[in-house]
Design a protein around this motif. Structure first.
Motif, mmCIF file in Angstrom:
data_model
loop_
_atom_site.group_PDB
_atom_site.id
_atom_site.type_symbol
_atom_site.label_atom_id
_atom_site.label_comp_id
_atom_site.label_asym_id
_atom_site.label_seq_id
_atom_site.Cartn_x
_atom_site.Cartn_y
_atom_site.Cartn_z
ATOM 1 N N LEU A 158 0.875 -1.305 0.090
ATOM 2 C CA LEU A 158 0.177 -0.099 -0.115
ATOM 3 C C LEU A 158 0.840 1.220 -0.074
ATOM 4 O O LEU A 158 0.732 2.248 -0.759
ATOM 5 N N ALA A 159 1.873 1.156 0.693
ATOM 6 C CA ALA A 159 3.098 2.418 0.831
ATOM 7 C C ALA A 159 3.379 2.533 -0.696
ATOM 8 O O ALA A 159 3.544 3.658 -1.256
ATOM 9 N N GLU A 160 3.621 1.301 -1.400
ATOM 10 C CA GLU A 160 4.184 1.759 -2.816
ATOM 11 C C GLU A 160 3.346 2.108 -3.737
ATOM 12 O O GLU A 160 3.695 3.219 -4.424
ATOM 13 N N ILE A 161 1.913 1.877 -3.469
ATOM 14 C CA ILE A 161 0.798 2.433 -4.430
ATOM 15 C C ILE A 161 0.742 3.871 -4.192
ATOM 16 O O ILE A 161 0.670 4.600 -5.104
ATOM 17 N N ARG A 162 0.974 4.322 -2.887
ATOM 18 C CA ARG A 162 0.680 5.607 -2.582
ATOM 19 C C ARG A 162 1.798 6.300 -3.261
ATOM 20 O O ARG A 162 1.367 7.579 -3.565
ATOM 21 N N ALA A 163 2.979 5.925 -3.092
ATOM 22 C CA ALA A 163 4.154 6.696 -3.658
ATOM 23 C C ALA A 163 3.888 6.883 -5.410
ATOM 24 O O ALA A 163 4.271 7.989 -5.685
ATOM 25 N N LEU A 164 3.337 5.642 -5.758
ATOM 26 C CA LEU A 164 3.284 5.789 -7.197
ATOM 27 C C LEU A 164 2.075 6.634 -7.683
ATOM 28 O O LEU A 164 2.174 7.508 -8.778
ATOM 29 N N LEU A 165 1.392 6.798 -6.756
ATOM 30 C CA LEU A 165 0.136 7.952 -7.160
ATOM 31 C C LEU A 165 0.359 9.321 -6.761
ATOM 32 O O LEU A 165 0.327 10.217 -7.648
ATOM 33 N N GLU A 166 1.093 9.645 -5.567
ATOM 34 C CA GLU A 166 1.205 10.755 -5.113
ATOM 35 C C GLU A 166 2.459 11.725 -5.498
ATOM 36 O O GLU A 166 2.525 12.744 -5.846
ATOM 37 N N VAL A 167 3.470 10.825 -5.563
ATOM 38 C CA VAL A 167 4.972 11.421 -6.020
ATOM 39 C C VAL A 167 4.992 12.328 -7.180
ATOM 40 O O VAL A 167 5.001 13.469 -7.586
ATOM 41 N N PRO A 168 4.362 11.639 -8.481
ATOM 42 C CA PRO A 168 4.515 12.595 -9.601
ATOM 43 C C PRO A 168 3.150 13.426 -9.444
ATOM 44 O O PRO A 168 3.518 14.478 -10.093
ATOM 45 N N ALA A 169 2.214 13.243 -9.022
ATOM 46 C CA ALA A 169 1.296 14.322 -8.929
ATOM 47 C C ALA A 169 1.864 15.598 -8.002
ATOM 48 O O ALA A 169 1.585 16.977 -8.697
ATOM 49 N N VAL A 170 2.346 15.227 -7.088
ATOM 50 C CA VAL A 170 2.937 16.483 -6.143
ATOM 51 C C VAL A 170 4.145 17.259 -6.951
ATOM 52 O O VAL A 170 4.086 18.492 -6.745
ATOM 53 N N LEU A 171 4.783 16.560 -7.521
ATOM 54 C CA LEU A 171 6.065 17.026 -8.245
ATOM 55 C C LEU A 171 5.482 17.957 -9.521
ATOM 56 O O LEU A 171 6.051 19.220 -9.575
ATOM 57 N N ARG A 172 4.269 17.680 -10.073
ATOM 58 C CA ARG A 172 3.842 18.324 -11.129
ATOM 59 C C ARG A 172 3.058 19.608 -10.416
ATOM 60 O O ARG A 172 3.389 20.728 -11.053
ATOM 61 N N LEU A 173 2.373 19.563 -9.247
ATOM 62 C CA LEU A 173 1.852 20.485 -8.466
ATOM 63 C C LEU A 173 2.934 21.448 -8.349
ATOM 64 O O LEU A 173 2.875 22.857 -8.232
ATOM 65 N N ALA A 174 4.321 20.956 -7.864
ATOM 66 C CA ALA A 174 5.204 21.985 -7.504
ATOM 67 C C ALA A 174 5.790 22.624 -8.625
ATOM 68 O O ALA A 174 6.142 23.975 -8.555
ATOM 69 N N ARG A 175 5.515 22.285 -10.026
ATOM 70 C CA ARG A 175 5.916 23.057 -11.069
ATOM 71 C C ARG A 175 4.812 24.099 -11.621
ATOM 72 O O ARG A 175 5.279 24.887 -12.136
ATOM 73 N N ALA A 228 -6.540 7.812 -4.326
ATOM 74 C CA ALA A 228 -5.608 8.139 -3.503
ATOM 75 C C ALA A 228 -6.068 7.887 -1.919
ATOM 76 O O ALA A 228 -5.476 7.500 -0.982
ATOM 77 N N GLU A 229 -7.409 8.309 -1.922
ATOM 78 C CA GLU A 229 -7.755 8.350 -0.310
ATOM 79 C C GLU A 229 -8.152 7.026 0.029
ATOM 80 O O GLU A 229 -8.032 6.603 1.100
ATOM 81 N N ASP A 230 -8.650 6.165 -0.818
ATOM 82 C CA ASP A 230 -9.236 4.809 -0.642
ATOM 83 C C ASP A 230 -7.796 3.989 -0.244
ATOM 84 O O ASP A 230 -7.974 3.403 0.835
ATOM 85 N N VAL A 231 -6.688 4.390 -0.928
ATOM 86 C CA VAL A 231 -5.537 3.590 -0.649
ATOM 87 C C VAL A 231 -4.995 4.192 0.688
ATOM 88 O O VAL A 231 -4.501 3.388 1.433
ATOM 89 N N GLU A 274 10.363 15.555 -3.488
ATOM 90 C CA GLU A 274 10.259 14.223 -3.937
ATOM 91 C C GLU A 274 10.629 13.539 -2.582
ATOM 92 O O GLU A 274 10.251 12.336 -2.045
ATOM 93 N N ARG A 275 11.774 13.892 -2.077
ATOM 94 C CA ARG A 275 12.321 13.123 -0.773
ATOM 95 C C ARG A 275 11.259 13.209 0.159
ATOM 96 O O ARG A 275 11.199 12.118 0.883
ATOM 97 N N LEU A 276 10.522 14.162 0.479
ATOM 98 C CA LEU A 276 9.700 14.218 1.527
ATOM 99 C C LEU A 276 8.430 13.471 1.144
ATOM 100 O O LEU A 276 8.025 12.715 2.375
ATOM 101 N N VAL A 277 8.213 13.454 0.064
ATOM 102 C CA VAL A 277 6.823 12.717 -0.104
ATOM 103 C C VAL A 277 7.177 11.173 -0.202
ATOM 104 O O VAL A 277 6.351 10.168 0.417
ATOM 105 N N ARG A 278 8.060 10.674 -0.772
ATOM 106 C CA ARG A 278 8.709 9.257 -0.870
ATOM 107 C C ARG A 278 8.784 8.782 0.762
ATOM 108 O O ARG A 278 8.623 7.630 0.983
ATOM 109 N N GLY A 279 9.462 9.501 1.460
ATOM 110 C CA GLY A 279 9.751 8.967 2.776
ATOM 111 C C GLY A 279 8.807 9.370 3.857
ATOM 112 O O GLY A 279 8.743 8.888 4.807
ATOM 113 N N HIS A 280 7.405 9.647 3.283
ATOM 114 C CA HIS A 280 6.541 9.906 4.177
ATOM 115 C C HIS A 280 5.472 8.751 4.579
ATOM 116 O O HIS A 280 4.825 8.736 5.577
ATOM 117 N N TYR A 281 5.741 7.528 3.671
ATOM 118 C CA TYR A 281 4.736 6.384 3.772
ATOM 119 C C TYR A 281 5.648 5.342 4.669
ATOM 120 O O TYR A 281 6.545 4.949 4.584
#
Length: 281
Positions: A158-175, A228-231, A274-281
């Motif tokens: 589940l942590a891996e799935i969250r990373a796959l969903l949220e890391v790219p999304a948050v990086l796009r938001l950062a840009r 993402a919320e379900d996961v 990216e480091r903070l999002v990946r390390g959060h799960y």
């Protein structure tokens, strides 16, 4: 003229984790002395008001200018307020699962839970079916629902799935998101910090979901937010079954990640994001 009386509200028992409160119905009282408009008069008599402001229908045939004609005021329009008992039961069951009040491996029948909640079994069954779809419980034919047991592997997946969903999304938001928008999320990050400081795991779990959901809502992708919320919920339930109860220091460290993430987003520091999002799960 007889004054309408307000319907007394229904009193409800004080809420608790396993006894949701169903609010009472709104009062239908009309303020005393309130006057009707010309449209009200026309609707009640079927005729438009005459020069004196009184309808010229058969009931007012003898009315003349300046004469006062008394009539019973029409009742006000009442907008019904609907409260979902199922939603309240679902919220209470989720809280009980996160608090460990419903033990892993134990089977609970809908009638027994309904008696504890003071409701009929139907909303309990509906709420439990929702929890079954989320992986929190399992259906046991002719018996009820068993609280699901999870393994460390479940939590890691589940942590891996969250990373796959949220890391790219948050990086796009950062840009793409204007940096001033990140200040709007700071109160939500502070809510997680306050819950962590109290050592309130249930309140922290809710504040954590709100922060991550609001962050992802900036993508404008409703399906991403829902998945993402379900996961996230599944991961929280798995953590309760697998990991020991988090210490206050653990919660504080996790909450601090939220504030650090907002700072990195404000600075548009993509490696730190990216480091903070990946390390959060």
């Amino acid at each position: 003229m007889e004054q309408n009386r307000a319907e007394p509200p229904i009193e409800a028992a004080a809420p608790s984790a396993l006894a949701p409160r169903v609010p009472g119905r709104p009062s239908r009282a009309r303020p005393a002395g309130s006057a009707r408009s010309a449209a009200d008069v026309a609707g009640a008599t079927g005729h438009a008001p005459g020069p004196g402001g009184v309808g010229q229908g058969p009931g007012n045939a003898g009315a003349v200018r300046g004469e006062h004609v008394h009539s019973e005021p029409s009742p006000p329009k009442v907008v019904p307020q609907r409260y979902s008992v199922r939603a309240q039961i679902l919220e209470a069951l989720r809280t009980a699962l996160l608090a460990g009040e419903l033990a892993p491996g134990e089977v609970y029948s809908a009638p027994a839970l309904a008696e504890r909640f003071g409701v009929s079994p139907t909303p309990v069954r509906e709420a439990m079916q929702q929890l079954a779809s989320e992986g929190a419980v399992e259906t046991v034919p002719n018996r009820g629902f068993r609280v699901a047991e999870h393994s460390p592997r479940d939590l890691a997946e589940l942590a891996e799935i969250r990373a796959l969903l949220e890391v790219p999304a948050v990086l796009r938001l950062a840009r793409t998101v204007p940096v001033e928008r990140w200040a709007e999320l700071r109160p939500l990050a502070e809510d997680t910090l306050e819950a962590a400081a109290r050592g309130d795991c249930t309140a922290y779990a809710e504040a954590d979901r709100v922060f991550h959901r609001t962050l992802l809502e900036l993508t404008g992708n409703r399906q991403l937010v829902a998945v993402a919320e379900d996961v996230h919920r599944r991961a929280q339930c798995s953590a309760v079954r697998v990991a020991p109860v988090p210490r206050t220091t653990d919660l504080l460290a996790e909450a601090a990640d939220h504030l650090a993430l907002l700072e990195a987003l404000t600075d548009q520091d993509l490696p730190a994001v990216e480091r903070l999002v990946r390390g959060h799960y």
